[in-house]
Scaffold this motif. Sequence first.
Motif, short mmCIF file in Angstrom:
data_model
loop_
_atom_site.label_atom_id
_atom_site.label_comp_id
_atom_site.label_asym_id
_atom_site.label_seq_id
_atom_site.Cartn_x
_atom_site.Cartn_y
_atom_site.Cartn_z
N LEU A 95 0.78 -1.35 0.18
CA LEU A 95 -0.06 -0.03 0.03
C LEU A 95 0.85 1.23 -0.06
O LEU A 95 0.33 2.27 -0.30
N GLY A 96 2.06 0.96 0.29
CA GLY A 96 3.10 2.36 0.56
C GLY A 96 2.70 3.22 1.53
O GLY A 96 2.73 4.34 1.53
N PHE A 97 2.20 2.39 2.45
CA PHE A 97 1.76 3.37 3.94
C PHE A 97 3.13 3.37 4.83
O PHE A 97 3.96 2.19 4.80
N GLN A 98 3.34 4.33 5.58
CA GLN A 98 4.15 4.67 6.42
C GLN A 98 3.71 3.53 7.54
O GLN A 98 2.54 3.63 7.89
N GLN A 99 4.85 3.01 8.19
CA GLN A 99 4.14 2.31 9.46
C GLN A 99 3.74 3.58 10.38
O GLN A 99 4.25 4.26 10.79
N VAL A 100 2.41 3.27 10.87
CA VAL A 100 1.91 4.18 11.82
C VAL A 100 1.87 3.61 13.19
O VAL A 100 1.53 2.28 13.39
N VAL A 101 2.12 4.37 14.04
CA VAL A 101 2.06 3.78 15.59
C VAL A 101 0.70 3.96 16.09
O VAL A 101 0.27 5.04 16.03
N ARG A 169 -6.34 -1.05 8.32
CA ARG A 169 -6.08 -1.47 7.18
C ARG A 169 -7.04 -2.77 6.80
O ARG A 169 -7.34 -3.49 7.38
N ILE A 170 -7.22 -2.89 5.46
CA ILE A 170 -7.76 -4.01 5.08
C ILE A 170 -7.27 -4.43 3.66
O ILE A 170 -7.01 -3.62 3.06
#
Length: 223
Positions: A95-101, A169-170
């Motif tokens: 997804l090209g998402f940054q890891q979110v905390v 996320r899905i």
Amino acid sequence: KKTKDQLIIDAGQKHFGATVCKSCGMIYTASNPEDEMQHVQHHHRFLEGIKYVGWKKERVVAEFWDGKIVLVLPHDPSFAIKKVEDVQELVDNELGFQQVVPKCPNKIKTFLFISDEKRVVGCLIAEPIKQAFRVLSEPTGPESPSSTECPRAWQCSDVPEPAVCGISRIWVFRLKRRKRIARRLVDTLRNCFMFGCFLSADEIAFSDPTPDGKLFATKYCNT
Ligand code: ACO
Ligand code: ZN
């Protein structure tokens, strides 16, 4: 029956060498050595990541003809958490998402759809939320900014509405899409998120949806 790691060539794109790997789903150019290398690397990492050996006392929350859904909670044994982390990494990568905390890591619920081939083919990560902003329907017409230019900039209402559960996320494995796996994950989430009640579609919200995510969410919430 065991499928070998066989490559199929998309007939229409044959001449350009575009290939879809039948096991990992990656699209690449077989005639390009660099691409091929990238595929080999991705292939092993990916298949290792989605491999599911299972564990005693796994929490099966739904069963189907083609698989089951397992719920993983933050205080589960480390091997269960490790699997979730591995899958999430693959998903975030795609997804090209940054890891979110997450704000409340101990309240995260992760649902894994396990196929009969013992692979994690779907993943849904949910967390409790208090409010959400409704996505407004896209403006249409030739003058309006086209959604292809900036596919993630959906217009949101600035009036917060109460919500209970956020889907951060899905994801469904590329080769298993359009088999209602995402739908079954969300149905199961609604059933399991709060003990003893079935959440209404209004009480769940999708965070920062991708174009795929938006198409799915729109369809899901209208049926
Ligand atoms: N285009 C059009 N309609 C769609 C699409 C699509 N790409 N995907 C789902 N739908 C609609 C269809 O109407 C579908 O029903 P139908 O197949 O009977 O027509 C209905 O939604 C239900 O679809 P499912 O089969 O349950 O969805 P699927 O298992 O294929 O998973 C998902 C959908 C998760 C969005 C998948 O395409 C995916 O993993 N995409 C890549 C990752 C991604 O973008 N995830 C969303 C990120 S946003 C977020 O995480 C909050
Ligand atoms: Zn592959």
